[in-house]
Structure formats: structure tokens, C-alpha cells
Design a protein around this motif. Sequence first.
Motif, mmCIF file in Angstrom:
data_model
loop_
_atom_site.group_PDB
_atom_site.id
_atom_site.type_symbol
_atom_site.label_atom_id
_atom_site.label_comp_id
_atom_site.label_asym_id
_atom_site.label_seq_id
_atom_site.Cartn_x
_atom_site.Cartn_y
_atom_site.Cartn_z
ATOM 1 N N HIS A 8 0.816 -1.216 0.000
ATOM 2 C CA HIS A 8 0.000 0.000 0.000
ATOM 3 C C HIS A 8 0.849 1.264 0.000
ATOM 4 N N ASP A 9 1.814 1.352 0.909
ATOM 5 C CA ASP A 9 2.611 2.574 1.023
ATOM 6 C C ASP A 9 3.388 2.855 -0.258
ATOM 7 N N TRP A 48 2.471 1.902 -3.318
ATOM 8 C CA TRP A 48 1.505 2.336 -4.331
ATOM 9 C C TRP A 48 1.127 3.806 -4.139
ATOM 10 N N VAL A 49 0.891 4.211 -2.904
ATOM 11 C CA VAL A 49 0.538 5.599 -2.610
ATOM 12 C C VAL A 49 1.706 6.531 -2.944
ATOM 13 N N TRP A 64 1.742 7.130 -6.612
ATOM 14 C CA TRP A 64 0.659 8.053 -6.966
ATOM 15 C C TRP A 64 1.065 9.489 -6.661
ATOM 16 N N GLU A 65 1.579 9.719 -5.453
ATOM 17 C CA GLU A 65 1.921 11.078 -5.045
ATOM 18 C C GLU A 65 3.078 11.636 -5.871
ATOM 19 N N HIS A 122 -2.814 6.739 -11.671
ATOM 20 C CA HIS A 122 -2.244 8.029 -11.287
ATOM 21 C C HIS A 122 -1.903 8.876 -12.508
#
Length: 227
Positions: A80-81, A83-84, A87-88, A136
Motif C-alpha cells: 500500500h505505502d 503504491w501511494v 501516486w503522489e 495516477h
Amino acid sequence: MAHILLTGGSRGIGAAIADRLREPHQLAVQATRGDLAADFADPAAPADLWTRALDRLDGRIDVLINNAGVFEAHDLSLPHDEWVAGWERTLRINLTAAAELSRLAVLHWQASGRPGRIVNIASRAAHRGDSPAHWHYAASKAGMVAMTKTIARAYAADGILAFAICPGFVATAMADAAGPATAQADIPLGRVAQVDEVATVAAFCATEAPESMTGAVLDINGASYVR
């Protein structure tokens, strides 16, 4: 002669735009490395670039072309971290940096009372989405299109014009990575766009497009997506 700040100008579409506009205009060309280096993954980079570009262009910028961007796959199965973070990073480089530069450009033109133009290089993905590993990327380009329309509507009375260009696959490293079969699979024209084709439209928007075209979103995708 226009004073032009172009981001992402070291290769591909950006290099073709620079070649098209270098004569007779005065250019400041950003790249991650090089003469006017700026890494848009760094939140401090856009404002710093703007200051250095103003100095390079004798205190005046007439046209901003936001071309810098990344196209990086981040599969849903990633932690998760991670992937985020992907995105960011993509939103920061592709959209937020362009927004910061656009804001500085609008303020610059309002303060000087001069007209100005913003040309945003978006993507076909803004309209039709992209692969499951590129949520993203599609979101960043859709945001760029929405930002273009907002700027056009908000500041036309100040002589500030905004245009977005949405290429599909272009003959760059991105298309090479996808492979010819994938890149051309749904393009009725039978080939990907050439960088010079995108550069022609970008140069037109930057220097020649009539004022009444402000807010236009122009597609260059061989009819692979029509609206």
C-alpha cells in the motif's frame, strides 16, 4: 519575439517543441539535468525554476509550456505505502508542478499587465483512462485538462490564454516500451504520432492561435479516441 519557459525539454516531445520555437524566440528550457535543471519531485523546484527562468529571460516570460512528466507503472498488487508513494510522485511531477508554474505565470502577467499563454501537454488518457497500472497517470492528465479550462475561463479578460494538447501514443521511449503492436493496436491511422506533429500544434498554441481558441483541448491521437 516571445520569451518562453518550456519544461521537460531535453528529449522527445519537449526537444521537438524547443527545436520548433528556438528561432526566433527566446527559450528557457528545463530538464531534470542540464543547463536549467529542476527535479519536480522536489516540492521546492517549481518556484526556484520560475525565479531562474525569469533571470534567464530578462525578467519577462510570455509563454509557459508545461511538458514535463513521468509515466511510471504501479501495479495494484504493490504494498500500500509503495503504491501511494507512486501516486503522489506522479501527481507532484505531472500536475502539481505544472499548477505551481501556471499560478506564478498568471500572477506575473497580472502584475505586469501583459498578456500571456499557457500550453499544457496532457494526454489521451485524460479522456479515456489508461492501463490498470496507471491510474495516477490518467488522473494527473485529466487534472491538467481541467486546470487548463479553469485558467482559460478565469483569466481570459486579462489576456491570459490557456490550451491543452492531448497526444495518444507518440514515437518516443514510452511507445517503444509499450511495443509497436500495443501502441498501434487501436489507432485507425495505423501509426503513432510523430514528435514533430505534437510540436507543430504546441508551437501554434504558444504563438499563433487566435484568442478565441482559449480553453481548447486539442487531440493528436490518430482517431484512437474521438470526442
